[in-house]
Design a protein around this motif. Structure first.
Motif, mmCIF file in Angstrom:
data_model
loop_
_atom_site.group_PDB
_atom_site.id
_atom_site.type_symbol
_atom_site.label_atom_id
_atom_site.label_comp_id
_atom_site.label_asym_id
_atom_site.label_seq_id
_atom_site.Cartn_x
_atom_site.Cartn_y
_atom_site.Cartn_z
ATOM 1 N N GLU A 51 0.946 -1.379 0.106
ATOM 2 C CA GLU A 51 -0.102 0.279 0.149
ATOM 3 C C GLU A 51 1.088 1.574 -0.368
ATOM 4 O OE1 GLU A 51 -2.621 -3.359 0.984
ATOM 5 O OE2 GLU A 51 -0.702 -2.387 1.645
ATOM 6 N N THR A 52 1.678 1.282 0.097
ATOM 7 C CA THR A 52 3.443 2.002 0.527
ATOM 8 C C THR A 52 4.246 1.471 -0.305
ATOM 9 O OG1 THR A 52 4.625 1.556 2.275
ATOM 10 C CG2 THR A 52 2.760 2.689 2.165
ATOM 11 N N ILE A 53 4.854 2.870 -1.316
ATOM 12 C CA ILE A 53 5.742 2.440 -1.893
ATOM 13 C C ILE A 53 6.981 2.662 -1.161
ATOM 14 C CG2 ILE A 53 4.418 3.893 -3.783
ATOM 15 C CD1 ILE A 53 6.367 6.543 -2.681
ATOM 16 N N ASN A 54 7.511 2.781 -0.235
ATOM 17 C CA ASN A 54 8.547 3.102 0.519
ATOM 18 C C ASN A 54 9.795 2.161 0.713
ATOM 19 O OD1 ASN A 54 6.617 4.432 2.237
ATOM 20 N ND2 ASN A 54 6.998 4.275 4.702
ATOM 21 N N ARG A 55 9.531 0.305 0.548
ATOM 22 C CA ARG A 55 9.679 -0.891 0.263
ATOM 23 C C ARG A 55 10.508 -1.401 -0.751
ATOM 24 N NH1 ARG A 55 8.916 -5.874 -1.645
ATOM 25 N NH2 ARG A 55 6.680 -5.803 -1.291
ATOM 26 N N THR A 56 9.913 -0.643 -2.101
ATOM 27 C CA THR A 56 10.182 -0.941 -3.768
ATOM 28 C C THR A 56 10.321 -0.363 -3.787
ATOM 29 O OG1 THR A 56 7.610 -1.174 -4.118
ATOM 30 C CG2 THR A 56 9.149 -2.918 -3.345
ATOM 31 N N ASN A 69 1.281 10.704 -12.011
ATOM 32 C CA ASN A 69 2.886 11.997 -12.775
ATOM 33 C C ASN A 69 3.963 11.564 -11.923
ATOM 34 O OD1 ASN A 69 2.037 11.797 -15.178
ATOM 35 N ND2 ASN A 69 1.067 14.007 -15.031
ATOM 36 N N GLU A 70 2.794 11.756 -10.282
ATOM 37 C CA GLU A 70 4.151 11.779 -9.489
ATOM 38 C C GLU A 70 4.777 10.800 -8.646
ATOM 39 O OE1 GLU A 70 1.520 15.324 -7.308
ATOM 40 O OE2 GLU A 70 1.482 12.948 -6.445
ATOM 41 N N LEU A 71 3.853 9.411 -9.341
ATOM 42 C CA LEU A 71 4.361 7.946 -8.523
ATOM 43 C C LEU A 71 5.539 7.683 -9.541
ATOM 44 C CD1 LEU A 71 1.001 5.885 -8.256
ATOM 45 C CD2 LEU A 71 2.732 6.181 -6.599
ATOM 46 N N LYS A 72 5.231 7.773 -10.637
ATOM 47 C CA LYS A 72 6.208 7.514 -12.405
ATOM 48 C C LYS A 72 8.146 8.609 -11.903
ATOM 49 C CE LYS A 72 4.044 4.771 -15.331
ATOM 50 N NZ LYS A 72 4.669 3.614 -15.816
ATOM 51 N N ARG A 73 7.655 9.566 -11.304
ATOM 52 C CA ARG A 73 8.779 9.945 -10.917
ATOM 53 C C ARG A 73 9.998 9.104 -9.804
ATOM 54 N NH1 ARG A 73 6.274 15.795 -8.933
ATOM 55 N NH2 ARG A 73 5.360 16.178 -11.904
ATOM 56 N N PHE A 74 8.907 8.801 -8.986
ATOM 57 C CA PHE A 74 10.291 7.389 -8.437
ATOM 58 C C PHE A 74 10.248 6.225 -8.988
ATOM 59 C CE2 PHE A 74 6.806 9.007 -5.342
ATOM 60 C CZ PHE A 74 7.445 10.290 -4.546
ATOM 61 N N ASN A 75 11.908 5.753 -8.556
ATOM 62 C CA ASN A 75 13.045 4.831 -8.836
ATOM 63 C C ASN A 75 12.909 3.496 -8.061
ATOM 64 O OD1 ASN A 75 13.303 6.977 -11.791
ATOM 65 N ND2 ASN A 75 15.656 6.102 -10.219
ATOM 66 N N ILE A 76 12.052 2.558 -9.164
ATOM 67 C CA ILE A 76 11.848 1.042 -8.363
ATOM 68 C C ILE A 76 13.606 1.172 -8.258
ATOM 69 C CG2 ILE A 76 12.551 -1.680 -8.314
ATOM 70 C CD1 ILE A 76 8.816 0.503 -8.997
ATOM 71 N N LEU A 77 13.792 0.379 -6.672
ATOM 72 C CA LEU A 77 15.123 0.193 -6.156
ATOM 73 C C LEU A 77 15.487 -1.155 -6.620
ATOM 74 C CD1 LEU A 77 13.998 0.359 -2.035
ATOM 75 C CD2 LEU A 77 15.147 1.797 -4.145
ATOM 76 N N THR A 78 16.677 -1.301 -7.673
ATOM 77 C CA THR A 78 17.377 -1.955 -8.234
ATOM 78 C C THR A 78 19.138 -2.377 -8.037
ATOM 79 O OG1 THR A 78 17.605 -3.432 -10.191
ATOM 80 C CG2 THR A 78 16.904 -1.184 -10.481
ATOM 81 N N LYS A 79 18.988 -3.523 -8.228
ATOM 82 C CA LYS A 79 20.656 -3.673 -7.698
ATOM 83 C C LYS A 79 21.211 -3.673 -9.160
ATOM 84 C CE LYS A 79 20.482 -7.159 -4.181
ATOM 85 N NZ LYS A 79 20.067 -8.549 -4.409
ATOM 86 N N ILE A 86 7.433 2.236 -11.480
ATOM 87 C CA ILE A 86 5.708 1.514 -11.307
ATOM 88 C C ILE A 86 5.140 1.718 -12.390
ATOM 89 C CG2 ILE A 86 4.082 1.756 -9.877
ATOM 90 C CD1 ILE A 86 5.540 2.970 -7.887
ATOM 91 N N PRO A 87 5.054 0.301 -12.762
ATOM 92 C CA PRO A 87 3.378 0.217 -14.241
ATOM 93 C C PRO A 87 2.281 0.135 -14.023
ATOM 94 C CG PRO A 87 4.938 -1.813 -13.823
ATOM 95 C CD PRO A 87 5.626 -0.946 -12.895
ATOM 96 N N THR A 88 1.913 1.148 -15.265
ATOM 97 C CA THR A 88 0.042 1.037 -15.568
ATOM 98 C C THR A 88 -0.472 -0.582 -15.831
ATOM 99 O OG1 THR A 88 0.468 1.656 -17.211
ATOM 100 C CG2 THR A 88 0.346 3.364 -15.247
ATOM 101 N N LEU A 89 -1.585 -0.777 -14.795
ATOM 102 C CA LEU A 89 -2.092 -1.845 -15.292
ATOM 103 C C LEU A 89 -2.303 -1.802 -17.143
ATOM 104 C CD1 LEU A 89 -3.181 -4.716 -14.717
ATOM 105 C CD2 LEU A 89 -5.095 -3.643 -14.713
ATOM 106 N N GLU A 90 -2.498 -0.610 -17.713
ATOM 107 C CA GLU A 90 -2.539 -0.621 -19.198
ATOM 108 C C GLU A 90 -1.219 -0.732 -19.908
ATOM 109 O OE1 GLU A 90 -4.094 2.199 -22.129
ATOM 110 O OE2 GLU A 90 -4.404 3.359 -20.160
ATOM 111 N N GLU A 91 0.130 -0.363 -19.266
ATOM 112 C CA GLU A 91 1.742 -1.110 -20.176
ATOM 113 C C GLU A 91 1.443 -1.976 -19.795
ATOM 114 O OE1 GLU A 91 4.202 2.710 -18.332
ATOM 115 O OE2 GLU A 91 3.189 1.997 -17.088
#
Length: 239
Positions: A51-56, A69-79, A86-91
């Motif tokens: 429910e939060t974006i904290n972990r990923t 648009n705001e969610l798309k500004r964050f990056n997924i944590l990756t090695k 974060i993808p949309t269901l439409e994508e």
């Protein structure tokens, strides 16, 4: 043959619920993917588990408090060095048009009430003509029943993590054609009885080799796993 659904994509080897994880699942030979859907502040269907974006991601806060648009500004944590969003269901659906994979959509409606999320998911499925390729599951069984009412042609399956008495009876009572139990809560006899009563069984999260072998031997309907490549290799040997 037991179908293999890649849990949040190939979540054991790639960042969960990302296009990279879904592409890897297809490469590995999975039959389908499993993903989680929530709503952004502006009512967009976004694919993320918590429910939060904290972990990923590199952000903090609730999914529901950010616009797309705001969610798309964050990056997924990756090695890896790749920048993932974060993808949309439409994508995801646009990508699914390029293959024949099944898709198990989990509605994350147990903790937060997302208004009209069921209507939005069903509308998108119909727009893409994906009715035959979708399964809708949730721990909130009211959500999947609402989906059934909106589109009885789209299969629903309750998720649950406790031992359920005669789960096929419950499944039939809510018009579900399958059940998605925690692998720890369902034994061979319950799996066989459910399937004999016409209810598909797709346990989650099947990551241990011995569990995979056992379920392949039983010809369980499907498994949901973080490691689709390992599962595909084992299925080849044990079926």
């Amino acid at each position: 043959m037991t179908l293999i659904f890649a849990h949040r994509g190939s979540a054991g080897t790639h960042p969960e619920n990302t296009m990279a994880a879904y592409v890897e699942a297809e490469r590995a030979g999975a039959d389908g993917i499993e993903l989680d859907v929530q709503l952004s502040k502006d009512g967009q269907l976004v694919v993320i588990h918590d429910e939060t974006i904290n972990r990923t991601t590199n952000g903090k806060g609730y999914v529901k408090d950010y616009t797309l648009n705001e969610l798309k500004r964050f990056n997924i944590l990756t090695k890896q060095q790749h920048i993932l969003k974060i993808p949309t269901l439409e994508e995801v659906f646009d990508w699914l048009k390029t293959n024949d994979l099944y898709c198990n959509i989990e509605l994350k409606t147990s903790k937060i009430r997302y208004d009209f999320i069921e209507e939005k998911v069903i509308a998108l499925i119909k727009r893409y003509h994906f009715e035959d390729r979708m399964l809708i599951s949730s721990f909130n069984h009211y959500s999947i029943i609402q989906c059934y009412r909106l589109a009885p042609e789209v299969e629903i399956a309750p998720l649950y993590s406790e031992v359920l008495f005669m789960p096929w009876v419950y499944a039939k009572s809510i018009q579900a054609k399958g059940i998605h139990p925690n692998v720890k809560t369902i034994n061979d006899a319950l799996i066989q009885a459910s399937m004999e009563n016409g209810i598909a069984v797709r346990p989650y999260t099947v990551d241990k080799e011995e569990d995979m072998k056992r379920l392949f031997k039983l010809q369980c309907s499907a498994i949901i796993t973080d490691y689709p490549e390992k599962a595909v290799t084992l299925r080849r040997k044990h079926t």
